[in-house]
Scaffold this active site. Structure first.
Site, PDB file in Angstrom:
ATOM      1  N   ARG A  53       0.815  -1.134  -0.159  1.00 32.95           N
ATOM      2  CA  ARG A  53      -0.069   0.066  -0.078  1.00 32.95           C
ATOM      3  C   ARG A  53       0.926   1.331   0.032  1.00 32.95           C
ATOM      4  O   ARG A  53       0.570   2.399  -0.715  1.00 32.95           O
ATOM      5  CB  ARG A  53      -1.073  -0.205   1.143  1.00 32.95           C
ATOM      6  CG  ARG A  53      -2.188   1.089   0.879  1.00 32.95           C
ATOM      7  CD  ARG A  53      -3.182   1.335   1.966  1.00 32.95           C
ATOM      8  NE  ARG A  53      -3.882   0.106   2.352  1.00 32.95           N
ATOM      9  CZ  ARG A  53      -3.613  -0.374   3.585  1.00 32.95           C
ATOM     10  NH1 ARG A  53      -2.837   0.262   4.500  1.00 32.95           N
ATOM     11  NH2 ARG A  53      -4.289  -1.554   3.945  1.00 32.95           N
ATOM     12  N   TYR A 105      -6.075  26.485  -8.331  1.00 35.19           N
ATOM     13  CA  TYR A 105      -6.668  25.480  -8.866  1.00 35.19           C
ATOM     14  C   TYR A 105      -7.975  25.383  -8.338  1.00 35.19           C
ATOM     15  O   TYR A 105      -8.204  25.027  -7.276  1.00 35.19           O
ATOM     16  CB  TYR A 105      -5.921  23.999  -9.006  1.00 35.19           C
ATOM     17  CG  TYR A 105      -6.463  22.867  -9.361  1.00 35.19           C
ATOM     18  CD1 TYR A 105      -6.968  22.696 -10.689  1.00 35.19           C
ATOM     19  CD2 TYR A 105      -6.884  21.781  -8.619  1.00 35.19           C
ATOM     20  CE1 TYR A 105      -7.626  21.886 -11.265  1.00 35.19           C
ATOM     21  CE2 TYR A 105      -7.396  20.702  -9.188  1.00 35.19           C
ATOM     22  CZ  TYR A 105      -7.932  20.768 -10.467  1.00 35.19           C
ATOM     23  OH  TYR A 105      -8.625  19.684 -10.977  1.00 35.19           O
ATOM     24  N   ASP A 178       2.175  24.693  -4.648  1.00 37.93           N
ATOM     25  CA  ASP A 178       1.723  23.753  -5.854  1.00 37.93           C
ATOM     26  C   ASP A 178       2.466  24.122  -6.982  1.00 37.93           C
ATOM     27  O   ASP A 178       2.671  25.494  -7.450  1.00 37.93           O
ATOM     28  CB  ASP A 178       0.182  24.209  -6.170  1.00 37.93           C
ATOM     29  CG  ASP A 178      -0.375  23.354  -7.213  1.00 37.93           C
ATOM     30  OD1 ASP A 178       0.468  22.641  -8.017  1.00 37.93           O
ATOM     31  OD2 ASP A 178      -1.429  22.934  -7.354  1.00 37.93           O
ATOM     32  N   LYS A 203       0.507  16.216 -14.856  1.00 33.55           N
ATOM     33  CA  LYS A 203       0.792  17.171 -15.744  1.00 33.55           C
ATOM     34  C   LYS A 203       2.333  17.125 -16.414  1.00 33.55           C
ATOM     35  O   LYS A 203       2.628  16.182 -17.016  1.00 33.55           O
ATOM     36  CB  LYS A 203       0.658  18.820 -15.298  1.00 33.55           C
ATOM     37  CG  LYS A 203      -0.471  18.781 -14.369  1.00 33.55           C
ATOM     38  CD  LYS A 203      -2.002  18.651 -15.096  1.00 33.55           C
ATOM     39  CE  LYS A 203      -3.331  18.783 -14.310  1.00 33.55           C
ATOM     40  NZ  LYS A 203      -4.396  17.936 -14.544  1.00 33.55           N
TER      41      LYS A 203
END
Ligand code: PLP
Length: 381
Positions: A53, A105, A178, A203
Site C-alpha cells: 500500500r 486550481y 503547488d 501534468k
C-alpha cells in the site's frame, strides 16, 4: 581527496538517478506488481517491505528523483494531485486556519471552501500578489498553513514565494507550494523557504497525458511529514506500480519538454500580444506582465508552458475561436507534449473568478510557428 561531483538537474532526471534493475542489470528498473513480500523464517522482512500500500518498489525511483530535483529531504507519490493536496490539509487539526490565494486550481479551492470547512479547517482566501493582504489575514496562534500556487491557474499571476515563506515563518505556520506549472526545472520553492512542494504529476512530470498522479516533497522529515506518511499509508491514495513506472518514463524527458514548452509559449505570447483579435495576453514571461519582475527572479530558464488569452469580443467570440482551432485540442488539463485549449470559466462553473472571454492554452512541444498559424487562422474575422 577526490572532489565530490554533483550533476545538474537535466542529467539526474534524464538518467533517473541511475536506478537499474538489480536482477538482470537492465538499465530500466522493472515493474513490481506484487502486493506482498515474503517474511524470513525468524519473522523479519529481509526486503524491508511488508505490503504494497505504501511500499511498492516502483515508488522508489520517481520519489528519489523528485526529492533530488526539488532539493528536499523526502517525497511521497499519491494517486492524484488532488489526493496529494488533500492529504496536506488532512494532516492539520480541527480548528487550524489556512491562508490560500483567491486564484488557484479551482477544484482544490472549492474543496477548501466546502468539505475542509466542515472538518474544522477554515481557509481565508487573499488576493494574489498582495503580501500586505496575506499578512493581514494571519491569525496568530491559529494560522498553521499557507498554501500557494504560482504561476496560478488560469491567469498566471505570480506570487513571491520567499515573501510568503517569510510570513509563514513569522507566524509559525508552514508554507506549501503547488509547483505543478513551474516544475522544479523552472522553480524550486524549498530553496526559497517553502516547507512542502505539491505536484499534480499528471501534468508536466509525466508529460504525456496518460497517467494520473500526485506527489509531495518535504524540506524536512519532521512530525508533520510523519502525519502525512501515516495518512497516505492508512488511506491508500497511492499509485499502482504500472502507473508509477510510466510516470518515471515520462519524467526522464522533463527538462527538454518544459524548456521547449516555455520557448513556444513565449513566442506565442509575443506574437499575439498586439493582435487585433486579442484583448490581453496573460503570460508572466512578457515584460509587461504585472508580476514579470517576481517571475524573473524566482523562475530560472523560462516562464512555463501555460498562458491565457482574453479574446476581444467576449465569451461567444472566445468559444468561436476555440472551436476553430485545429492543432490545439479542446480539452481540460495541461502539461502534455500536445497543445490544449480550454474555455476555463465554463469548466469552473458558477462563482468562478475566471473572465468569460479567457481561453487557457497549455502549450506543447510542437513547432511554435505551426501553433501561431493555428491561432491566427482561428482569430481571423
Ligand atoms: N494543481 C494544479 C495546478 C492543477 O492544474 C491540477 C489539475 O488540473 C491539480 C492540482 C489536481 O491534480 P490532479 O488532476 O492530478 O488530481
Amino acid at each position: 581527496m577526490k572532489k565530490e561531483r554533483t550533476v545538474r538537474p537535466e542529467t539526474l532526471v534524464a538518467q533517473g538517478l541511475g536506478h537499474m534493475d538489480s536482477e538482470f542489470k537492465g538499465i530500466i528498473p522493472g515493474i513490481f506488481p506484487s502486493t506482498t513480500f515474503e517474511r524470513d523464517v525468524d519473522g523479519g522482512y529481509p526486503s524491508g517491505r511488508v505490503y504494497t500500500r505504501d511500499q511498492n518498489p516502483n515508488y522508489d525511483q520517481p520519489e528519489a528523483v523528485l526529492t533530488a530535483l526539488e532539493k528536499g529531504a523526502d517525497s511521497f507519490l499519491f494517486s492524484s494531485g488532488m489526493s496529494a493536496a488533500v492529504t496536506v490539509f488532512q494532516a492539520l487539526r480541527p480548528g487550524d486556519h489556512v491562508i490560500a490565494p483567491k486564484v488557484m486550481y479551482w477544484s482544490l479551492r472549492n474543496w477548501l471552501a466546502t468539505y475542509a470547512t466542515e472538518w474544522g479547517i477554515e481557509t481565508s482566501f487573499v488576493d494574489n500578489g498582495d503580501l500586505d493582504a496575506l499578512k493581514a489575514a494571519v491569525r496568530p496562534g491559529q494560522t498553521r498553513l499557507l498554501w500557494l500556487e504560482t504561476p496560478a491557474n488560469p491567469t498566471w499571476v505570480v506570487d513571491d514565494i520567499a515573501g510568503w515563506a517569510e510570513v509563514a515563518r513569522s507566524c509559525g505556520a508552514r508554507l506549501a507550494v503547488d509547483n505543478t506549472v513551474a516544475t522544479p526545472i523552472l522553480t524550486r520553492p524549498l530553496e526559497l523557504g517553502a516547507d512542502i512542494v505539491m505536484h499534480s504529476a499528471t501534468k508536466y512530470l509525466n508529460g504525456h497525458s496518460d497517467v494520473l498522479a500526485g506527489a509531495l516533497v518535504t524540506r524536512q522529515a519532521d512530525e508533520f511529514w510523519d502525519r502525512i506518511r501515516t495518512i497516505r499509508a492508512a488511506g491508500g491514495a497511492v499509485m499502482g506500480p504500472f502507473e508509477a513506472w510510466l510516470l518515471m518514463r515520462g519524467m526522464r524527458t522533463l527538462s527538454i519538454r518544459v524548456r521547449q514548452a516555455s520557448t513556444n509559449a513565449l513566442k506565442i505570447a509575443e506574437a499575439l500580444k498586439t493582435h487585433a483579435g486579442i484583448a490581453e495576453v496573460l503570460y508572466p514571461g512578457l515584460p509587461e506582465h504585472k508580476n514579470h519582475a517576481v517571475a524573473a527572479s524566482q523562475m530560472t530558464g523560462g516562464f512555463g508552458g501555460m498562458l491565457s488569452i482574453r479574446v476581444a469580443g467576449g465569451e461567444a467570440r472566445a468559444m468561436n475561436v476555440a472551436g476553430r482551432l485545429t492543432l490545439f485540442k479542446r480539452a481540460t488539463s495541461l502539461g502534455g507534449v500536445e497543445s490544449l485549449v480550454e474555455h476555463r470559466a465554463s469548466i469552473e462553473g458558477a462563482g468562478t473568478p475566471c473572465p468569460t472571454d479567457l481561453l487557457r492554452l497549455s502549450v506543447g512541444i510542437e513547432d511554435a510557428s505551426d501553433l501561431i498559424a493555428d491561432l491566427e487562422q482561428a482569430l481571423e474575422e
